[in-house]
Design a protein around this motif. Structure first.
Motif, PDB file in Angstrom:
ATOM      1  N   ALA A 382    -107.791 -64.519  18.246  1.00 19.98           N
ATOM      2  CA  ALA A 382    -109.151 -64.912  18.595  1.00 19.98           C
ATOM      3  C   ALA A 382    -109.129 -65.935  19.723  1.00 19.98           C
ATOM      4  O   ALA A 382    -108.214 -66.749  19.837  1.00 19.98           O
ATOM      5  CB  ALA A 382    -109.873 -65.490  17.384  1.00 19.98           C
ATOM      6  N   ARG A 383    -110.161 -65.889  20.566  1.00 18.64           N
ATOM      7  CA  ARG A 383    -110.352 -66.897  21.612  1.00 18.64           C
ATOM      8  C   ARG A 383    -111.693 -67.601  21.455  1.00 18.64           C
ATOM      9  O   ARG A 383    -111.950 -68.604  22.110  1.00 18.64           O
ATOM     10  CB  ARG A 383    -110.279 -66.264  22.993  1.00 18.64           C
ATOM     11  N   LEU A 384    -112.570 -67.076  20.578  1.00 19.87           N
ATOM     12  CA  LEU A 384    -113.911 -67.617  20.406  1.00 19.87           C
ATOM     13  C   LEU A 384    -114.374 -67.322  18.991  1.00 19.87           C
ATOM     14  O   LEU A 384    -114.157 -66.218  18.483  1.00 19.87           O
ATOM     15  CB  LEU A 384    -114.864 -66.968  21.418  1.00 19.87           C
ATOM     16  N   ILE A 385    -114.996 -68.316  18.338  1.00 16.61           N
ATOM     17  CA  ILE A 385    -115.517 -68.118  16.987  1.00 16.61           C
ATOM     18  C   ILE A 385    -116.956 -68.603  16.919  1.00 16.61           C
ATOM     19  O   ILE A 385    -117.421 -69.348  17.785  1.00 16.61           O
ATOM     20  CB  ILE A 385    -114.680 -68.875  15.929  1.00 16.61           C
ATOM     21  N   GLY A 386    -117.657 -68.190  15.870  1.00 12.79           N
ATOM     22  CA  GLY A 386    -119.016 -68.663  15.660  1.00 12.79           C
ATOM     23  C   GLY A 386    -119.453 -68.431  14.232  1.00 12.79           C
ATOM     24  O   GLY A 386    -119.080 -67.432  13.610  1.00 12.79           O
ATOM     25  N   GLY A 387    -120.245 -69.365  13.710  1.00 14.87           N
ATOM     26  CA  GLY A 387    -120.778 -69.232  12.368  1.00 14.87           C
ATOM     27  C   GLY A 387    -122.199 -68.687  12.403  1.00 14.87           C
ATOM     28  O   GLY A 387    -122.953 -68.929  13.350  1.00 14.87           O
ATOM     29  N   ALA A 388    -122.565 -67.928  11.389  1.00 16.93           N
ATOM     30  CA  ALA A 388    -123.942 -67.502  11.176  1.00 16.93           C
ATOM     31  C   ALA A 388    -124.433 -68.170   9.889  1.00 16.93           C
ATOM     32  O   ALA A 388    -123.822 -69.120   9.413  1.00 16.93           O
ATOM     33  CB  ALA A 388    -124.032 -65.983  11.098  1.00 16.93           C
ATOM     34  N   TYR A 389    -125.532 -67.688   9.328  1.00 18.46           N
ATOM     35  CA  TYR A 389    -126.074 -68.317   8.118  1.00 18.46           C
ATOM     36  C   TYR A 389    -125.113 -68.137   6.952  1.00 18.46           C
ATOM     37  O   TYR A 389    -124.677 -69.105   6.331  1.00 18.46           O
ATOM     38  CB  TYR A 389    -127.436 -67.702   7.815  1.00 18.46           C
ATOM     39  N   GLU A 390    -124.757 -66.888   6.671  1.00 16.91           N
ATOM     40  CA  GLU A 390    -123.795 -66.592   5.608  1.00 16.91           C
ATOM     41  C   GLU A 390    -122.775 -65.571   6.105  1.00 16.91           C
ATOM     42  O   GLU A 390    -122.427 -64.614   5.410  1.00 16.91           O
ATOM     43  CB  GLU A 390    -124.534 -66.082   4.366  1.00 16.91           C
ATOM     44  N   GLY A 391    -122.323 -65.762   7.325  1.00 10.67           N
ATOM     45  CA  GLY A 391    -121.346 -64.867   7.917  1.00 10.67           C
ATOM     46  C   GLY A 391    -120.700 -65.522   9.118  1.00 10.67           C
ATOM     47  O   GLY A 391    -121.009 -66.662   9.472  1.00 10.67           O
ATOM     48  N   ALA A 392    -119.800 -64.792   9.768  1.00 14.55           N
ATOM     49  CA  ALA A 392    -119.053 -65.374  10.887  1.00 14.55           C
ATOM     50  C   ALA A 392    -118.636 -64.298  11.881  1.00 14.55           C
ATOM     51  O   ALA A 392    -118.603 -63.102  11.551  1.00 14.55           O
ATOM     52  CB  ALA A 392    -117.824 -66.120  10.369  1.00 14.55           C
ATOM     53  N   PHE A 393    -118.293 -64.760  13.098  1.00 15.62           N
ATOM     54  CA  PHE A 393    -117.847 -63.882  14.178  1.00 15.62           C
ATOM     55  C   PHE A 393    -116.554 -64.429  14.772  1.00 15.62           C
ATOM     56  O   PHE A 393    -116.322 -65.636  14.797  1.00 15.62           O
ATOM     57  CB  PHE A 393    -118.888 -63.818  15.301  1.00 15.62           C
ATOM     58  N   ALA A 394    -115.731 -63.518  15.302  1.00 13.00           N
ATOM     59  CA  ALA A 394    -114.550 -63.884  16.080  1.00 13.00           C
ATOM     60  C   ALA A 394    -114.425 -62.910  17.242  1.00 13.00           C
ATOM     61  O   ALA A 394    -114.548 -61.697  17.058  1.00 13.00           O
ATOM     62  CB  ALA A 394    -113.288 -63.853  15.220  1.00 13.00           C
ATOM     63  N   VAL A 395    -114.194 -63.443  18.436  1.00 12.17           N
ATOM     64  CA  VAL A 395    -113.982 -62.634  19.637  1.00 12.17           C
ATOM     65  C   VAL A 395    -112.514 -62.781  20.013  1.00 12.17           C
ATOM     66  O   VAL A 395    -112.005 -63.897  20.128  1.00 12.17           O
ATOM     67  CB  VAL A 395    -114.880 -63.097  20.795  1.00 12.17           C
ATOM     68  N   THR A 396    -111.831 -61.659  20.217  1.00 14.56           N
ATOM     69  CA  THR A 396    -110.391 -61.713  20.415  1.00 14.56           C
ATOM     70  C   THR A 396    -109.991 -61.539  21.872  1.00 14.56           C
ATOM     71  O   THR A 396    -110.754 -61.039  22.702  1.00 14.56           O
ATOM     72  CB  THR A 396    -109.682 -60.621  19.580  1.00 14.56           C
ATOM     73  N   GLU A 397    -108.750 -61.951  22.147  1.00 14.32           N
ATOM     74  CA  GLU A 397    -108.191 -61.777  23.478  1.00 14.32           C
ATOM     75  C   GLU A 397    -108.043 -60.301  23.825  1.00 14.32           C
ATOM     76  O   GLU A 397    -107.996 -59.933  25.004  1.00 14.32           O
ATOM     77  CB  GLU A 397    -106.830 -62.467  23.560  1.00 14.32           C
TER      78      GLU A 397
END
Length: 590
Positions: A382-397
């Protein structure tokens, strides 16, 4: 920040780097090519700045503009130069244009000095970068006449007929890019390339021999990691917090150990106080009632309410953590949801901890965790992460977006359930509809039933609940996993709970989102809505929570707008009426 700390961040931050261009000495590039001159000029329309990292170490850039220079060789054995230009001040630089100029001598056998010519192939750039919009093939490459002024101010044109191979000029070549504004905390990456085979940029050729040199120049702009020395924080329900000169300040509701100074309850009407044990903080976020901080050495600290383990502190009999504990080391990004936290380390590994009823931790189970859990992205970094209300994201290289947690209303980017109905995804899953944007994302986050990303060209895209995405509806029965464009020209985005706040390139605040809460009609809107902050003091940072907005100005002043429960905005009243724009001033100590 010490030199050691800066080195740590440069080495380990996986966000985009952004830069500018410079001057060098003669440099043997290949056996037939010699770089006689490589220059960068930066202009704001009235003044021209220059930097020479290799030639006499000359630098006339303003003191608040820092430059980092690197020379590399790409996979095709071509030389590339990359310059990182950061605006570390609280001031904005407007109407900027950057110009890269190169003079190449083609040192082939039987070559004579005055038998070279040049031509334009095309003005283009890799995806996500800004291409040049002006170009010039100049007189011999010694910056005669007003070339510096002409190039730096952008009046670039082909001033000679270099298609005529009988010319005796030895041309220098210049490409120029309209950068626009460079706000406080922003940076530019400029890349110059010199190749022997290409189809873009400018070409210089010897009319007696075969060698050619192809020059291209392009740039990318964005915010560097932890953009502001002083920044407002977002996320908590009834608590305010901010970074000021590396210290964390907390105000408003502090009945669940949010103050972080060893006491579980601090009265809400007490003045903002500093978290005494934390220094050199560069990142700060929080959930409903807990806070997460990141320092400039990569240490993560957590404190506050921890009934689900959301602070990340080791198991304790109390659900409150009144002193920040060291959760992780070697971290470059942090984020939070309502009752969980997420972090990204220097190796691209994602970590989660806290509430897991809705799959927020991404480990396939539903048990909460008081300690960080490694998230499996199937070998991707991953190079970027983010939280949501009850979930999450990851953006990879590798150019993919992964998501996990509650996908109600298609908020994670997959076809989901209706708004208000949970649809759980317990392990990280690739979001195919977002892959085309992955390499361009500089920010990703979300709220209850929706998500958003900021792309490197200032475009905001969103997916999920349209009532939270500024799509012109207030109804909660319209949602889709298909990404939509929310707005453009955005420099900074804050997305959380039911809506978003955007700071544009020219310093304007726009908000959008659901309108059905205590202060929602004032804060958000069915479309991106222009707001009116305090005049004559440019905004440099935005943040907020469920029913309030914070923004900070160039002078360091901070203001709050929205629902004023428990002194989080009006520090003289507990539960005053809703505070409208331009907001109420918030004072934190020295």
């Amino acid at each position: 920040m010490s030199k050691t700390n800066i080195k740590f961040l440069k080495k380990h931050c996986r966000t985009f780097l952004y830069s500018t261009l410079i001057l060098s000495t003669s440099l043997a590039f290949a056996k037939d090519l010699t770089v006689e001159r490589l220059s960068l000029f930066v202009s704001d329309g009235s003044s021209v700045y220059e930097s020479r990292p290799l030639n006499a170490n000359l630098n006339t850039l303003p003191p608040a503009i820092t430059v980092n220079f690197q020379a590399n060789t790409d996979a095709n054995n071509n030389t590339t130069w990359q310059w990182n230009l950061k605006n570390t001040s609280k001031l904005n630089y407007n109407n900027l244009r950057i110009t890269g100029l190169i003079d190449v001598d083609i040192d082939a056998p039987s070559n004579t000095f005055f038998n070279e010519y040049g031509s334009l192939l095309s003005l283009s750039a890799p995806s996500g970068y800004i291409a040049p919009d002006k170009w010039e093939i100049s007189e011999p490459g010694y910056l005669k006449g007003d070339l510096i002024t002409r190039a730096s101010h952008g009046s670039l044109r082909n001033i000679s007929a270099y298609g005529d191979t009988s010319t005796t000029d030895d041309p220098a070549m210049a490409l120029s890019i309209d950068i626009g504004n460079l706000r406080a905390g922003q940076e530019i990456i400029a890349v110059a390339t010199l190749a022997e085979n290409s189809t873009i940029g400018l070409t210089q050729q010897d009319n007696l021999t075969n060698p050619k040199a192809f020059f291209n120049f392009y740039a990318k702009k964005g915010f560097f990691d932890r953009a502001y020395p002083d920044m407002v924080q977002g996320g908590l329900l009834t608590t305010g917090s901010a970074i000021k000169e590396g210290n964390v300040w907390v105000w408003g509701f502090r009945g669940s150990s949010q103050q972080g100074n060893g006491t579980m309850v601090v009265s809400s009407n007490k003045t903002p106080a500093k978290v005494n044990s934390l220094t050199n903080i560069i990142g700060l976020t929080g959930g409903a009632y807990h806070l997460i901080a990141l320092d400039n050495e990569g240490n993560v600290y957590g404190w506050g309410q921890s009934g689900y383990g959301e602070t990340g502190c080791k198991p304790t009999q109390s659900i409150y953590v009144s002193m920040p504990c060291n959760v992780l080391k070697n971290i470059v990004q942090i984020g939070a949801g309502e009752y969980f936290s997420i972090a990204l380390d220097v190796n691209g590994q994602v970590w989660t901890w806290g509430h897991n009823l809705y799959g927020q931790l991404g480990n396939g189970g539903n048990k909460n965790s008081q300690i960080p859990i490694a998230v499996n992205l199937k070998g991707e970094k991953a190079r970027l992460i983010g939280g949501a209300y009850e979930g999450a994201f990851a953006v990879t290289e590798e150019g993919h977006v992964w998501a996990w947690g509650d996908n109600e209303a298609s908020g994670l980017g997959f076809q989901g359930s209706n708004y208000g109905v949970q649809r759980i995804i317990r392990t990280p899953t690739r979001v195919p509809k977002l892959d085309q944007y992955a390499d361009r994302m500089t920010y990703i986050a979300g709220g209850n039933g929706w998500g958003e990303a900021l792309l490197d060209d200032g475009t905001v895209i969103g997916w999920g609940l349209h009532a939270s995405l500024g799509q012109g509806t207030t109804k909660t029965n319209i949602s889709s996993p298909e990404p939509v464009i929310v707005m453009k020209n955005v420099a900074q985005l804050y997305a959380r709970y039911v809506g978003s706040i955007a700071l544009t390139e020219d310093g304007k605040i726009y908000t959008w989102g659901q309108t059905g809460g205590s202060a929602f009609p004032m804060i958000y809107g069915a479309f991106p809505t222009l707001r009116t902050p305090h005049a004559n003091d440019p905004v440099v940072s935005v943040g907020g929570g469920k029913e309030h907005v914070f923004y900070q100005t160039e002078s360091g002043a901070m203001y709050g707008v929205g629902y004023n429960d428990l002194y989080k905005i009006d520090q003289t009243k507990c539960c005053a009426p809703i505070i409208n724009w331009p907001g109420k001033g918030i004072t934190i100590g020295k």
